[in-house]
Design a protein around this motif. Structure first.
Motif, PDB file in Angstrom:
ATOM      1  N   GLU A  55       0.715  -1.006   0.025  1.00 53.23           N
ATOM      2  CA  GLU A  55      -0.018   0.113  -0.037  1.00 53.23           C
ATOM      3  C   GLU A  55       0.970   1.307   0.106  1.00 53.23           C
ATOM      4  O   GLU A  55       0.736   2.124  -0.843  1.00 53.23           O
ATOM      5  CB  GLU A  55      -0.892   0.020   1.207  1.00 53.23           C
ATOM      6  N   ALA A  56       2.394   1.409   0.578  1.00 47.84           N
ATOM      7  CA  ALA A  56       2.794   2.528   0.779  1.00 47.84           C
ATOM      8  C   ALA A  56       3.323   2.769  -0.446  1.00 47.84           C
ATOM      9  O   ALA A  56       3.696   3.690  -0.903  1.00 47.84           O
ATOM     10  CB  ALA A  56       3.853   2.188   1.926  1.00 47.84           C
ATOM     11  N   LEU A  57       3.861   1.589  -1.073  1.00 53.37           N
ATOM     12  CA  LEU A  57       4.651   1.633  -2.583  1.00 53.37           C
ATOM     13  C   LEU A  57       3.628   2.388  -3.567  1.00 53.37           C
ATOM     14  O   LEU A  57       4.250   3.051  -4.296  1.00 53.37           O
ATOM     15  CB  LEU A  57       4.992   0.299  -2.744  1.00 53.37           C
ATOM     16  N   VAL A  58       2.762   1.666  -3.674  1.00 54.65           N
ATOM     17  CA  VAL A  58       1.575   2.172  -4.651  1.00 54.65           C
ATOM     18  C   VAL A  58       1.159   3.585  -4.350  1.00 54.65           C
ATOM     19  O   VAL A  58       0.994   4.574  -5.280  1.00 54.65           O
ATOM     20  CB  VAL A  58       0.176   1.238  -4.533  1.00 54.65           C
ATOM     21  N   GLY A  59       1.463   4.275  -2.867  1.00 52.77           N
ATOM     22  CA  GLY A  59       1.129   5.545  -2.558  1.00 52.77           C
ATOM     23  C   GLY A  59       2.169   6.456  -3.296  1.00 52.77           C
ATOM     24  O   GLY A  59       2.011   7.378  -3.211  1.00 52.77           O
TER      25      GLY A  59
ATOM     26  N   GLY B 249      -4.103   3.939  -9.461  1.00 53.65           N
ATOM     27  CA  GLY B 249      -3.592   2.873  -8.473  1.00 53.65           C
ATOM     28  C   GLY B 249      -2.604   1.757  -9.147  1.00 53.65           C
ATOM     29  O   GLY B 249      -2.453   1.804 -10.273  1.00 53.65           O
ATOM     30  N   GLY B 250      -2.367   0.746  -8.358  1.00 54.87           N
ATOM     31  CA  GLY B 250      -1.879  -0.289  -8.771  1.00 54.87           C
ATOM     32  C   GLY B 250      -1.711  -1.479  -7.864  1.00 54.87           C
ATOM     33  O   GLY B 250      -2.163  -1.381  -6.796  1.00 54.87           O
ATOM     34  N   ARG B 251      -0.749  -2.527  -8.176  1.00 52.87           N
ATOM     35  CA  ARG B 251      -0.412  -3.573  -7.026  1.00 52.87           C
ATOM     36  C   ARG B 251       1.141  -3.884  -7.270  1.00 52.87           C
ATOM     37  O   ARG B 251       1.586  -3.525  -8.231  1.00 52.87           O
ATOM     38  CB  ARG B 251      -1.465  -4.767  -7.579  1.00 52.87           C
TER      39      ARG B 251
ATOM     40  N   VAL C 190       2.867  -2.053 -10.495  1.00 51.48           N
ATOM     41  CA  VAL C 190       2.250  -2.286 -11.785  1.00 51.48           C
ATOM     42  C   VAL C 190       1.047  -1.808 -11.872  1.00 51.48           C
ATOM     43  O   VAL C 190       0.151  -1.686 -10.919  1.00 51.48           O
ATOM     44  CB  VAL C 190       2.062  -4.010 -12.098  1.00 51.48           C
ATOM     45  N   ARG C 191       0.871  -0.739 -12.838  1.00 48.74           N
ATOM     46  CA  ARG C 191      -0.339  -0.038 -12.645  1.00 48.74           C
ATOM     47  C   ARG C 191      -1.620  -0.585 -12.838  1.00 48.74           C
ATOM     48  O   ARG C 191      -1.501  -1.998 -13.435  1.00 48.74           O
ATOM     49  CB  ARG C 191      -0.240   1.125 -13.721  1.00 48.74           C
TER      50      ARG C 191
ATOM     51  N   GLY D 290      -5.000  -5.521 -13.322  1.00 53.60           N
ATOM     52  CA  GLY D 290      -6.400  -6.256 -13.161  1.00 53.60           C
ATOM     53  C   GLY D 290      -6.456  -7.266 -14.424  1.00 53.60           C
ATOM     54  O   GLY D 290      -7.256  -7.975 -14.063  1.00 53.60           O
ATOM     55  N   TYR D 291      -5.659  -7.583 -15.249  1.00 55.83           N
ATOM     56  CA  TYR D 291      -5.462  -8.506 -16.235  1.00 55.83           C
ATOM     57  C   TYR D 291      -5.384  -9.737 -15.214  1.00 55.83           C
ATOM     58  O   TYR D 291      -6.238 -10.863 -15.880  1.00 55.83           O
ATOM     59  CB  TYR D 291      -4.420  -8.313 -17.045  1.00 55.83           C
ATOM     60  N   PHE D 292      -4.825  -9.935 -14.335  1.00 54.34           N
ATOM     61  CA  PHE D 292      -4.689 -11.056 -13.620  1.00 54.34           C
ATOM     62  C   PHE D 292      -5.840 -11.561 -12.638  1.00 54.34           C
ATOM     63  O   PHE D 292      -5.596 -12.529 -11.940  1.00 54.34           O
ATOM     64  CB  PHE D 292      -3.286 -11.105 -13.009  1.00 54.34           C
ATOM     65  N   ASP D 293      -6.459 -10.647 -12.654  1.00 55.68           N
ATOM     66  CA  ASP D 293      -8.056 -10.995 -12.165  1.00 55.68           C
ATOM     67  C   ASP D 293      -8.659 -12.151 -12.472  1.00 55.68           C
ATOM     68  O   ASP D 293      -9.498 -12.956 -11.816  1.00 55.68           O
ATOM     69  CB  ASP D 293      -9.079  -9.930 -11.970  1.00 55.68           C
TER      70      ASP D 293
END
Length: 441
Positions: free
Chosen positions: A93-97, A104-106, A289-290, A295-298
């Motif tokens: 969460e901190a890195l995405v911030g 956002g991203g993961r 990853v943005r 989201g592709y991997f959902d």
């Protein structure tokens, strides 16, 4: 503690040391570190002018990070990477911030930068359905089989032929222009035209990503001229190519911002990180990853995995390190170091004819040494087999109690972001003397 000579002998007997012929090696045996200093088994201190391998951004032994590692070790040292983990989500969460995307991203975590670069190109290839990856010749992205192929310089040679569908290109280098110009604007224009040609010859519809260091790292701290990174971003947008920023060295304040791409106003699709995320206290890397890609991997399997992905000790170290950067204002500290550091290094260039170029940004600089300033002849050949005369420089630094990283004819000046003005004075005074030694040899 065993005698120093015993430790040296045991190292020679049992350890393979990176990037070196093993016979005759006698570096210091480091047993502790604190602040800006390393200390060897004989009790001698060395001011760390390169933050280890441009990694220990917080300096050595920050009590907050050490305490976080210890607390995590008492609670949980390992968790299956396929299960969720509280420390991992906190760091993610901190890195995405810190990332630049409003969407956002993961984060996918690894144990270091080489794995992270390989995983980033796997993600790019999977999401785009394309196979080719472009990277610069004057680049280093790791020494594993895949990341070594991605690297453009000589550390890829031992693993060739490497992985397939990796194509290299020439990026700008104002001091040694591969495009035969001394004008920065023309350098940018010619470099982008060259890259556009490479894309055309390789078929844009087969290219998944361009992987680039926003500032070239171990190959000489090359700062690209204005407009180049933005031009690469625009080229990627025109052709549906992903832009991957290798921020392993440049991340976490090194250039005066969270990431160098932020410093230069460029938004990548994937940010690769390592080193400074934990101030190198525990090995950790990964890819941010943005969301539009993540989201592709959902609905598709993420075919990546490592035993130490999101290792709890690394996650705790990362959370504490990011908190320390924020508490101490260290990204701004790096930005504030830029002008005085440049001025001091330019002063060395004025005093020493062997210093051909000073370049850098934030707290990330390099001196390039030459045998002839007019012709810019490197003091030792780039990608040669020996450090040659540069050994005198490094010996002079070591004798004066300073450690600095260097490759061929380039010395890296990248102190911890916590370095004091007095410590910087101490290190640069020693460097001045070591250059005297070099020029007298």
């Amino acid at each position: 503690m065993p005698l120093v000579e015993d430790l040296v002998a045991k190292h020679a007997r049992y350890v393979l040391t990176p990037w070196a012929e093993q016979g005759g090696l006698r570096p210091p045996v480091i047993v502790r570190a604190f602040g800006s200093y390393l200390e060897d088994a004989a009790g001698k201190r060395y001011l760390d002018l390169s933050s280890g391998l441009v990694a220990v951004n917080l300096g050595h032994g920050d009590a907050r990070v050490v305490a976080a590692i210890a607390a995590q070790a008492q609670r949980l040292c390992f968790s299956p990477p396929g299960w969720f983990n509280d420390a991992r989500v906190e760091l993610a969460e901190a890195l995405v911030g810190l990332a630049p995307w409003q969407e956002g991203g993961r984060v996918f975590f690894t144990a270091g930068g080489a794995e992270a670069n390989e995983d980033a190109i796997k993600i790019a290839r999977t999401v785009t359905g394309r196979s080719k990856i472009l990277s610069a010749y004057r680049s280093f992205h790791g020494s594993t089989f895949g990341s070594g192929t991605l690297s453009g310089e000589n550390r890829r040679w031992p693993i060739e032929p490497g992985i397939g569908d990796v194509v290299h290109f020439f990026a700008p280098f104002p001091y040694r222009s591969p495009f035969h110009t001394t004008d920065d604007a023309e350098e940018t224009r010619r470099a982008l035209a060259h890259l556009e040609d490479i894309v055309a010859y390789e078929d844009a519809e087969r290219i998944a990503a361009i992987l680039i260091e926003p500032v070239v790292g171990s190959n000489g701290v090359v700062v690209y001229p204005a407009g180049y990174l933005a031009g690469v971003r625009a080229l990627c947008d025109r052709h549906g190519i992903l832009l991957i920023a290798d921020e392993v060295m440049t991340g976490f304040g090194r250039t005066g911002a969270a990431f160098a791409t932020e410093r230069y106003g460029v938004v990548p699709d994937i940010i690769v990180f390592a080193k400074g995320v934990t101030s190198a206290y525990v090995p950790c890397g990964g890819a941010i990853v943005r969301e539009s890609l993540a989201g592709y991997f959902d609905e598709h399997v993420l075919a990546l995995g490592h035993t130490y992905s999101g290792h709890p000790l690394a996650m705790a170290a990362g959370v504490a390190a990011l908190s320390a950067y924020r508490q101490d204002g260290l990204f701004a500290r790096a930005a504030a170091l830029e002008a005085p550091l440049r001025a001091r290094l330019e002063g060395l260039r004025e005093r020493h004819v062997s210093v051909g170029d000073v370049r850098g940004v934030g707290a990330f600089f390099a001196l390039e040494f030459v045998s002839d300033r007019a012709t810019r002849t490197p003091l030792v050949p780039w990608q040669g087999k020996s450090l040659g005369a540069m050994t005198t420089l490094f010996a002079g630094l070591r004798a004066r109690g300073v450690y600095a990283m260097g490759r061929y004819n380039v010395l890296h000046v990248a102190p911890p972001l916590t370095v004091s003005d007095d410590e910087l004075d101490e290190a640069l005074h020693a460097l001045d003397g070591a250059i005297d030694d070099l020029e007298a040899a």
